[in-house]
Enzyme design. Structure first.
Site, short mmCIF file in Angstrom:
data_model
loop_
_atom_site.label_atom_id
_atom_site.label_comp_id
_atom_site.label_asym_id
_atom_site.label_seq_id
_atom_site.Cartn_x
_atom_site.Cartn_y
_atom_site.Cartn_z
N GLU A 16 -2.19 5.08 3.44
CA GLU A 16 -2.15 3.80 2.16
C GLU A 16 -3.80 2.91 2.12
O GLU A 16 -3.58 1.92 1.36
CB GLU A 16 -1.27 2.86 3.44
CG GLU A 16 0.18 2.71 3.82
CD GLU A 16 0.43 4.24 4.43
OE1 GLU A 16 -0.61 4.91 5.03
OE2 GLU A 16 1.53 4.69 4.92
N ASP A 25 0.31 -1.35 0.59
CA ASP A 25 0.07 -0.28 -0.19
C ASP A 25 0.09 1.51 -0.23
O ASP A 25 0.03 2.42 0.79
CB ASP A 25 -0.91 -0.55 1.18
CG ASP A 25 -0.16 0.05 2.36
OD1 ASP A 25 1.43 -0.10 2.21
OD2 ASP A 25 -0.27 -0.35 3.20
N HIS A 79 5.86 4.19 13.50
CA HIS A 79 6.29 4.97 11.69
C HIS A 79 5.00 5.76 11.36
O HIS A 79 4.55 6.43 10.88
CB HIS A 79 6.94 3.96 11.02
CG HIS A 79 6.25 4.03 10.33
ND1 HIS A 79 5.60 3.64 9.15
CD2 HIS A 79 5.94 2.65 10.56
CE1 HIS A 79 4.51 2.78 8.54
NE2 HIS A 79 5.11 1.95 9.79
N ARG A 139 2.06 7.61 9.56
CA ARG A 139 1.77 9.14 9.05
C ARG A 139 1.31 9.47 9.85
O ARG A 139 1.02 11.24 10.93
CB ARG A 139 1.64 9.27 7.72
CG ARG A 139 3.03 9.65 7.14
CD ARG A 139 2.60 9.92 5.70
NE ARG A 139 4.12 9.47 5.04
CZ ARG A 139 4.62 10.75 4.06
NH1 ARG A 139 4.56 11.78 4.15
NH2 ARG A 139 5.69 10.37 3.99
N HIS A 142 12.12 3.99 13.76
CA HIS A 142 12.35 4.22 12.13
C HIS A 142 13.08 5.50 11.81
O HIS A 142 13.07 6.31 13.01
CB HIS A 142 10.89 4.46 11.93
CG HIS A 142 10.18 4.41 10.28
ND1 HIS A 142 10.18 5.35 9.34
CD2 HIS A 142 9.46 3.64 9.89
CE1 HIS A 142 9.81 5.06 8.12
NE2 HIS A 142 9.15 3.92 8.54
N GLU A 151 -1.37 -8.77 -0.87
CA GLU A 151 -1.70 -8.43 0.42
C GLU A 151 -2.80 -7.13 -0.17
O GLU A 151 -3.04 -6.35 -0.49
CB GLU A 151 -0.54 -7.73 1.03
CG GLU A 151 -0.86 -7.77 2.15
CD GLU A 151 -0.11 -5.99 2.89
OE1 GLU A 151 -0.02 -5.75 3.13
OE2 GLU A 151 0.83 -7.65 3.70
C1 UD1 Z 1 6.92 4.26 4.30
C2 UD1 Z 1 4.81 4.44 3.84
C3 UD1 Z 1 3.86 3.28 4.33
C4 UD1 Z 1 5.33 2.21 5.00
C5 UD1 Z 1 6.26 2.56 5.18
C6 UD1 Z 1 7.42 1.32 5.84
C7 UD1 Z 1 4.32 5.61 1.55
C8 UD1 Z 1 2.80 6.47 2.41
N1 UD1 Z 1 4.25 5.56 3.11
O1 UD1 Z 1 6.79 5.53 5.55
O2 UD1 Z 1 3.44 3.15 4.16
O3 UD1 Z 1 4.37 1.90 5.97
O4 UD1 Z 1 7.25 3.81 4.63
O5 UD1 Z 1 8.13 2.06 7.07
O6 UD1 Z 1 4.23 4.72 1.44
N2 UD1 Z 1 14.11 7.39 5.78
C9 UD1 Z 1 15.42 7.45 5.46
N3 UD1 Z 1 15.85 6.19 5.58
C10 UD1 Z 1 14.82 5.31 5.01
C11 UD1 Z 1 13.65 5.17 5.02
C12 UD1 Z 1 12.98 6.18 5.26
O7 UD1 Z 1 15.82 8.16 5.68
O8 UD1 Z 1 15.36 3.60 4.66
C13 UD1 Z 1 13.46 9.13 5.83
C14 UD1 Z 1 13.41 9.93 4.91
O9 UD1 Z 1 13.96 11.17 5.59
C15 UD1 Z 1 12.60 9.78 4.00
C16 UD1 Z 1 11.47 9.69 5.49
O10 UD1 Z 1 12.24 8.49 6.29
O11 UD1 Z 1 11.94 11.02 3.00
C17 UD1 Z 1 10.11 8.90 4.85
O12 UD1 Z 1 10.14 8.30 4.01
P1 UD1 Z 1 8.71 7.63 3.33
O13 UD1 Z 1 8.71 6.53 2.31
O14 UD1 Z 1 8.21 8.75 2.28
O15 UD1 Z 1 7.73 7.21 4.80
P2 UD1 Z 1 7.72 6.37 5.87
O16 UD1 Z 1 7.07 7.30 6.81
O17 UD1 Z 1 9.31 5.72 5.78
N1 UDP Z 2 11.34 -4.87 10.97
C1 UDP Z 2 12.83 -4.65 11.17
N2 UDP Z 2 13.61 -3.81 11.45
C2 UDP Z 2 12.94 -3.19 11.84
C3 UDP Z 2 11.72 -3.15 12.43
C4 UDP Z 2 10.69 -3.63 12.07
O1 UDP Z 2 13.13 -5.71 10.09
O2 UDP Z 2 13.60 -2.36 12.78
C5 UDP Z 2 10.31 -5.50 9.92
C6 UDP Z 2 8.94 -6.15 10.74
O3 UDP Z 2 9.43 -7.37 10.93
C7 UDP Z 2 8.22 -6.34 9.54
C8 UDP Z 2 8.46 -4.97 8.82
O4 UDP Z 2 9.99 -4.24 9.62
O5 UDP Z 2 8.39 -7.23 9.18
C9 UDP Z 2 7.21 -3.55 8.81
O6 UDP Z 2 8.03 -2.63 8.64
P1 UDP Z 2 6.82 -1.00 8.35
O7 UDP Z 2 7.09 -1.42 10.29
O8 UDP Z 2 8.41 -0.47 8.61
O9 UDP Z 2 6.00 -0.74 8.19
P2 UDP Z 2 4.64 -1.24 7.94
O10 UDP Z 2 4.67 -2.83 8.19
O11 UDP Z 2 3.56 -0.75 8.77
O12 UDP Z 2 3.99 -1.04 6.53
#
Ligand code: UD1
Ligand code: UDP
Length: 374
Positions: free
Chosen positions: A135, A99, A216, A218, A248, A121
């Site tokens: 999402e 999503d 994490h 939003r 996160h 999914e």
């Molecule tokens: C995203 C997804 C969310 C998912 C989550 C899993 C969208 C809108 N959101 O949210 O559905 O549940 O990922 O974790 O698609 N960042 C880093 N390094 C990384 C990852 C993230 O620095 O490896 C930071 C960056 O500043 C980035 C910010 O996190 O801009 C946000 O990342 P983004 O993918 O936009 O949103 P998430 O909150 O991670």
């Molecule tokens: N996870 C991980 N390391 C972490 C936290 C989560 O590998 O420090 C894994 C967790 O086992 C799960 C997935 O990340 O499989 C969940 O990701 P996240 O919570 O970022 O996203 P969401 O599932 O809410 O989309």
């Protein structure tokens, strides 16, 4: 001999990578397919952690992440860049999972080229377009035109049928997260050093019950995150527990959690864990406190009670099974429910039962068969 089907799997974030690596492995070993992988790298470090353990070398790395990215800028860039890869590869199918923005943009780019989309999914619905945000709408968008919907459960299949999706295109496959969990458990059994990095914390917190935590979402940014931090400060004053909290990398999460929780004796704020170490954290935790989607699936599979810091969930199966409970983001409620699980043995025992409503660990093979014949 018939030609092999070319499958382009597109993903961008940590959870997509975790839930897709079992399928990428299955496609790579199957002569019916020519498999290609495109990562948007909507996440960078957290995605690379998964690619490394799963030994996946993407054919296309769009490297799209920018610090603190906005939804519209990310969507626009992902749409254009994934489109270019589709023009180059011209796959028979595009596979997306879940999503995220990458999923929605990747699916639309495929639709613009009349390439059929397989949505893994599929059919998760909270019924509330603001929880999880964005999402819930990303899923509905993909669900409205995917050619193949791989629903993890009967419940998810039902949601799609209520939206008038063609029943012939919906298949209950289970969730590939269970395949991933089994795979990582086997890897760690063969090579324990893959998950030994928590040993120092385990020694520091010996004799205390561990609360594993992630956050994490939003829709929880701002007041929700502050409330969650306040709740942790409150129950962390107990001397019989310790919190291990991989934070996160989203800056909106880190600012609050590092600001509010750094320096507390019973709270370890640590960097995101790779998947073997996160599986270890699930294993050593007495209970999980999370707003994550994936953790709501993994914790029930392992019989770990999980308190879900959301108002609604698109994964009611864990709640129905009794292993998950919605507690929202009100600090008092989080503290009360956490203390109840810590102090009331019967309440804990009622939740701590392994239950696997999300799959049997063979979802990737089922999806591969569908992709070969659909
Ligand atoms: C995203 C997804 C969310 C998912 C989550 C899993 C969208 C809108 N959101 O949210 O559905 O549940 O990922 O974790 O698609 N960042 C880093 N390094 C990384 C990852 C993230 O620095 O490896 C930071 C960056 O500043 C980035 C910010 O996190 O801009 C946000 O990342 P983004 O993918 O936009 O949103 P998430 O909150 O991670
Ligand atoms: N996870 C991980 N390391 C972490 C936290 C989560 O590998 O420090 C894994 C967790 O086992 C799960 C997935 O990340 O499989 C969940 O990701 P996240 O919570 O970022 O996203 P969401 O599932 O809410 O989309």
């Amino acid at each position: 001999m018939t030609s092999r089907r070319k499958i382009l799997t597109v993903f961008g974030t940590r959870p997509e990578a975790i839930k897709l690596f079992p399928l990428v492995h299955a496609l790579a070993q199957d002569e019916r397919f020519e498999s290609r992988v495109c990562i948007s790298a909507q996440h960078r470090e957290m995605l690379d952690q998964v690619l490394e353990i799963a030994a996946i070398m993407p054919d296309h790395d769009l490297d799209l992440m920018t610090p603190g990215q906005t939804l519209d800028a990310l969507t626009a860039r992902a749409l254009v860049e994934i489109g270019k890869v589709l023009d180059l590869e011209q796959p028979d199918w595009v596979v997306v999972q879940g999503d995220t923005t990458t999923v929605m943009a990747g699916a639309i780019a495929a639709y613009y080229r009349k390439i059929p989309v397989c949505h893994i999914e599929a059919g998760l619905r909270s019924g509330d377009i603001h929880h999880p945000w964005p999402e819930e709408v990303n899923r509905r968008v993909v669900g409205s035109f995917a050619a193949l919907h791989c629903a993890p459960t009967e419940n998810a299949r039902g949601a799609l049928l209520r939206e008038n999706v063609d029943p012939a295109s919906v298949h209950v496959t289970g969730n590939t997260v269970i395949d991933a969990l089994h795979w990582v458990t086997r890897r760690v059994a063969d090579e324990p050093s893959l998950a030994s990095g928590l040993a120092d914390l385990e020694a520091r917190f010996a004799g205390k019950r561990i609360i594993g935590m992630t956050s994490h979402r939003r829709e929880n940014f701002g007041a929700g995150m502050q409330n969650i931090a306040n709740a942790v400060r409150n129950f962390a004053s107990r001397d019989d527990i310790a919190v291990i909290f991989p934070v996160h990398l989203n800056p909106n999460v880190r600012a609050v959690m590092n600001g509010q929780l750094a320096g507390l004796d019973n709270v370890a704020l640590i960097e995101p864990l790779d998947y073997p170490h996160f599986a270890r954290l699930l294993d050593i935790s007495h209970l999980m406190l999370t707003d994550s989607g994936g953790v709501q699936e993994e914790a029930p599979a392992l019989g770990k009670p999980v308190l879900v810091m959301r108002e609604t969930t698109e994964r009611p199966e864990g709640v129905d099974a009794g292993t998950a409970k919605l507690v929202g983001t009100d600090a008092e409620t989080i503290v009360r429910e956490t203390n109840r699980l810590l102090d009331d043995e019967a309440a804990y025992a009622a939740m701590a039962r392994a239950h696997n409503p999300f799959g049997d660990g063979h979802s990737a093979a089922r999806i591969a068969d569908l992709l070969a014949t659909a």
